[in-house]
Design a protein around this motif. Structure first.
Motif, PDB file in Angstrom:
ATOM      1  N   GLU A  87     -26.079  21.101 -31.311  1.00 32.37           N
ATOM      2  CA  GLU A  87     -25.059  20.054 -31.452  1.00 32.37           C
ATOM      3  C   GLU A  87     -25.016  19.194 -30.193  1.00 32.37           C
ATOM      4  O   GLU A  87     -24.895  17.972 -30.273  1.00 32.37           O
ATOM      5  CB  GLU A  87     -23.700  20.687 -31.722  1.00 32.37           C
ATOM      6  N   GLU A  88     -25.155  19.821 -29.033  1.00 32.50           N
ATOM      7  CA  GLU A  88     -25.171  19.082 -27.767  1.00 32.50           C
ATOM      8  C   GLU A  88     -26.375  18.144 -27.691  1.00 32.50           C
ATOM      9  O   GLU A  88     -26.250  16.999 -27.266  1.00 32.50           O
ATOM     10  CB  GLU A  88     -25.228  20.048 -26.584  1.00 32.50           C
ATOM     11  N   VAL A  89     -27.534  18.639 -28.103  1.00 29.36           N
ATOM     12  CA  VAL A  89     -28.751  17.827 -28.068  1.00 29.36           C
ATOM     13  C   VAL A  89     -28.625  16.650 -29.029  1.00 29.36           C
ATOM     14  O   VAL A  89     -28.986  15.517 -28.698  1.00 29.36           O
ATOM     15  CB  VAL A  89     -29.996  18.672 -28.388  1.00 29.36           C
ATOM     16  N   MET A  90     -28.079  16.894 -30.220  1.00 26.97           N
ATOM     17  CA  MET A  90     -27.897  15.809 -31.184  1.00 26.97           C
ATOM     18  C   MET A  90     -26.922  14.769 -30.632  1.00 26.97           C
ATOM     19  O   MET A  90     -27.165  13.560 -30.747  1.00 26.97           O
ATOM     20  CB  MET A  90     -27.404  16.354 -32.527  1.00 26.97           C
ATOM     21  N   CYS A 103     -34.688  15.485 -26.737  1.00 23.54           N
ATOM     22  CA  CYS A 103     -34.100  14.754 -27.862  1.00 23.54           C
ATOM     23  C   CYS A 103     -35.100  14.395 -28.959  1.00 23.54           C
ATOM     24  O   CYS A 103     -34.695  13.894 -30.011  1.00 23.54           O
ATOM     25  CB  CYS A 103     -33.410  13.489 -27.355  1.00 23.54           C
ATOM     26  N   SER A 104     -36.376  14.651 -28.758  1.00 27.69           N
ATOM     27  CA  SER A 104     -37.382  14.268 -29.760  1.00 27.69           C
ATOM     28  C   SER A 104     -37.068  14.789 -31.165  1.00 27.69           C
ATOM     29  O   SER A 104     -37.115  14.018 -32.125  1.00 27.69           O
ATOM     30  CB  SER A 104     -38.778  14.724 -29.330  1.00 27.69           C
ATOM     31  N   PRO A 105     -36.747  16.092 -31.335  1.00 26.84           N
ATOM     32  CA  PRO A 105     -36.425  16.553 -32.693  1.00 26.84           C
ATOM     33  C   PRO A 105     -35.199  15.850 -33.271  1.00 26.84           C
ATOM     34  O   PRO A 105     -35.151  15.539 -34.467  1.00 26.84           O
ATOM     35  CB  PRO A 105     -36.156  18.048 -32.521  1.00 26.84           C
ATOM     36  N   MET A 123     -33.246  23.561 -33.092  1.00 29.12           N
ATOM     37  CA  MET A 123     -31.834  23.850 -32.859  1.00 29.12           C
ATOM     38  C   MET A 123     -30.954  22.693 -33.324  1.00 29.12           C
ATOM     39  O   MET A 123     -29.754  22.871 -33.500  1.00 29.12           O
ATOM     40  CB  MET A 123     -31.591  24.185 -31.393  1.00 29.12           C
ATOM     41  N   THR A 124     -31.537  21.517 -33.551  1.00 30.73           N
ATOM     42  CA  THR A 124     -30.745  20.373 -34.006  1.00 30.73           C
ATOM     43  C   THR A 124     -30.549  20.359 -35.515  1.00 30.73           C
ATOM     44  O   THR A 124     -29.783  19.541 -36.017  1.00 30.73           O
ATOM     45  CB  THR A 124     -31.416  19.048 -33.568  1.00 30.73           C
ATOM     46  N   ASP A 125     -31.238  21.239 -36.231  1.00 28.02           N
ATOM     47  CA  ASP A 125     -31.076  21.305 -37.691  1.00 28.02           C
ATOM     48  C   ASP A 125     -29.613  21.572 -38.036  1.00 28.02           C
ATOM     49  O   ASP A 125     -28.954  22.389 -37.414  1.00 28.02           O
ATOM     50  CB  ASP A 125     -31.934  22.419 -38.288  1.00 28.02           C
ATOM     51  N   GLY A 126     -29.148  20.865 -39.016  1.00 32.17           N
ATOM     52  CA  GLY A 126     -27.785  21.094 -39.495  1.00 32.17           C
ATOM     53  C   GLY A 126     -26.736  20.219 -38.839  1.00 32.17           C
ATOM     54  O   GLY A 126     -25.577  20.245 -39.228  1.00 32.17           O
TER      55      GLY A 126
END
Length: 110
Positions: A25-28, A79-81, A104-107
Protein backbone atom coordinates in the motif's frame (compact mmCIF):
# COMPACT_ATOMS: atom_id res chain seq x y z
CA UNK A 1 13.35 -15.89 -20.95
CA UNK A 2 13.36 -15.56 -17.18
CA UNK A 3 9.59 -16.16 -17.02
CA UNK A 4 10.07 -19.63 -18.42
CA UNK A 5 13.14 -20.34 -16.32
CA UNK A 6 11.90 -19.18 -12.91
CA UNK A 7 8.12 -19.53 -13.28
CA UNK A 8 7.13 -16.58 -11.09
CA UNK A 9 3.82 -16.61 -9.27
CA UNK A 10 1.01 -14.92 -11.20
CA UNK A 11 -0.38 -11.54 -10.23
CA UNK A 12 -2.96 -11.74 -7.47
CA UNK A 13 -6.33 -10.20 -8.26
CA UNK A 14 -7.47 -10.40 -4.64
CA UNK A 15 -8.36 -6.96 -3.24
CA UNK A 16 -6.57 -5.87 -0.07
CA UNK A 17 -7.91 -3.84 2.83
CA UNK A 18 -6.40 -0.36 2.74
CA UNK A 19 -5.17 1.33 5.88
CA UNK A 20 -3.52 -1.64 7.55
CA UNK A 21 0.00 -0.40 6.93
CA UNK A 22 0.99 -2.97 4.31
CA UNK A 23 4.25 -2.22 2.45
CA UNK A 24 2.49 -2.71 -0.89
CA UNK A 25 0.00 0.00 0.00
CA UNK A 26 2.90 2.35 0.79
CA UNK A 27 4.57 1.61 -2.55
CA UNK A 28 1.31 2.18 -4.44
CA UNK A 29 0.80 5.49 -2.61
CA UNK A 30 4.39 6.49 -3.41
CA UNK A 31 3.85 5.70 -7.10
CA UNK A 32 0.58 7.65 -7.21
CA UNK A 33 2.24 10.62 -5.46
CA UNK A 34 5.13 10.51 -7.95
CA UNK A 35 2.68 10.51 -10.88
CA UNK A 36 0.82 13.51 -9.42
CA UNK A 37 4.08 15.41 -8.81
CA UNK A 38 5.40 14.58 -12.30
CA UNK A 39 2.35 14.68 -14.61
CA UNK A 40 4.41 15.27 -17.76
CA UNK A 41 6.72 12.35 -17.04
CA UNK A 42 3.75 10.12 -16.16
CA UNK A 43 1.98 10.97 -19.43
CA UNK A 44 5.26 10.29 -21.23
CA UNK A 45 5.35 6.83 -19.62
CA UNK A 46 1.71 6.14 -20.56
CA UNK A 47 2.15 7.33 -24.15
CA UNK A 48 5.27 5.22 -24.61
CA UNK A 49 3.56 2.23 -23.01
CA UNK A 50 0.82 2.47 -25.64
CA UNK A 51 3.39 2.80 -28.42
CA UNK A 52 5.38 -0.19 -27.16
CA UNK A 53 2.23 -2.27 -26.57
CA UNK A 54 1.55 -2.19 -30.30
CA UNK A 55 4.84 -4.12 -30.76
CA UNK A 56 4.36 -6.64 -27.96
CA UNK A 57 4.55 -6.58 -24.20
CA UNK A 58 5.66 -3.52 -22.23
CA UNK A 59 8.26 -3.43 -19.46
CA UNK A 60 7.47 -0.99 -16.65
CA UNK A 61 11.15 -1.01 -15.73
CA UNK A 62 12.03 0.04 -19.28
CA UNK A 63 9.58 2.95 -19.02
CA UNK A 64 11.20 4.02 -15.74
CA UNK A 65 14.61 4.06 -17.43
CA UNK A 66 13.22 5.99 -20.40
CA UNK A 67 11.97 8.73 -18.07
CA UNK A 68 15.30 8.84 -16.24
CA UNK A 69 17.44 8.88 -19.36
CA UNK A 70 15.35 10.98 -21.71
CA UNK A 71 13.58 13.40 -19.36
CA UNK A 72 16.16 13.37 -16.54
CA UNK A 73 13.42 12.89 -13.94
CA UNK A 74 14.26 10.74 -10.90
CA UNK A 75 11.96 7.74 -10.47
CA UNK A 76 12.01 5.22 -7.58
CA UNK A 77 12.80 1.65 -8.74
CA UNK A 78 10.40 0.12 -6.25
CA UNK A 79 7.45 1.74 -8.01
CA UNK A 80 7.77 -0.17 -11.31
CA UNK A 81 5.15 -2.84 -10.41
CA UNK A 82 2.80 -0.13 -9.18
CA UNK A 83 3.27 1.87 -12.40
CA UNK A 84 2.26 -1.17 -14.48
CA UNK A 85 -0.92 -1.58 -12.45
CA UNK A 86 -1.68 2.16 -12.52
CA UNK A 87 -1.18 2.33 -16.30
CA UNK A 88 -3.64 -0.52 -16.87
CA UNK A 89 -6.06 1.16 -14.48
CA UNK A 90 -5.87 4.56 -16.20
CA UNK A 91 -5.70 3.38 -19.79
CA UNK A 92 -7.78 0.23 -20.26
CA UNK A 93 -6.19 -0.56 -23.63
CA UNK A 94 -2.96 -1.28 -21.69
CA UNK A 95 -4.58 -4.13 -19.74
CA UNK A 96 -2.58 -7.23 -20.52
CA UNK A 97 0.25 -5.22 -22.10
CA UNK A 98 2.50 -5.67 -19.05
CA UNK A 99 3.78 -9.03 -17.85
CA UNK A 100 2.75 -8.70 -14.26
CA UNK A 101 3.59 -11.27 -11.63
CA UNK A 102 2.95 -11.44 -7.92
CA UNK A 103 3.83 -8.15 -6.24
CA UNK A 104 3.30 -6.57 -2.86
CA UNK A 105 1.30 -3.89 -4.70
CA UNK A 106 -1.35 -6.41 -5.82
CA UNK A 107 -4.74 -5.59 -4.41
CA UNK A 108 -4.15 -1.86 -3.90
CA UNK A 109 -5.40 -0.59 -7.22
CA UNK A 110 -5.36 -1.42 -10.88
Amino acid sequence: MNDERYRPRPQSLQAELPGLGARGEEVMAEARAWAEENPGAWEYMLDNAERLASRGYVSANYLVHMVRNELRVPVPNSCSPAFARMAAEQRPRLRGAFRTHASMTDGFGG
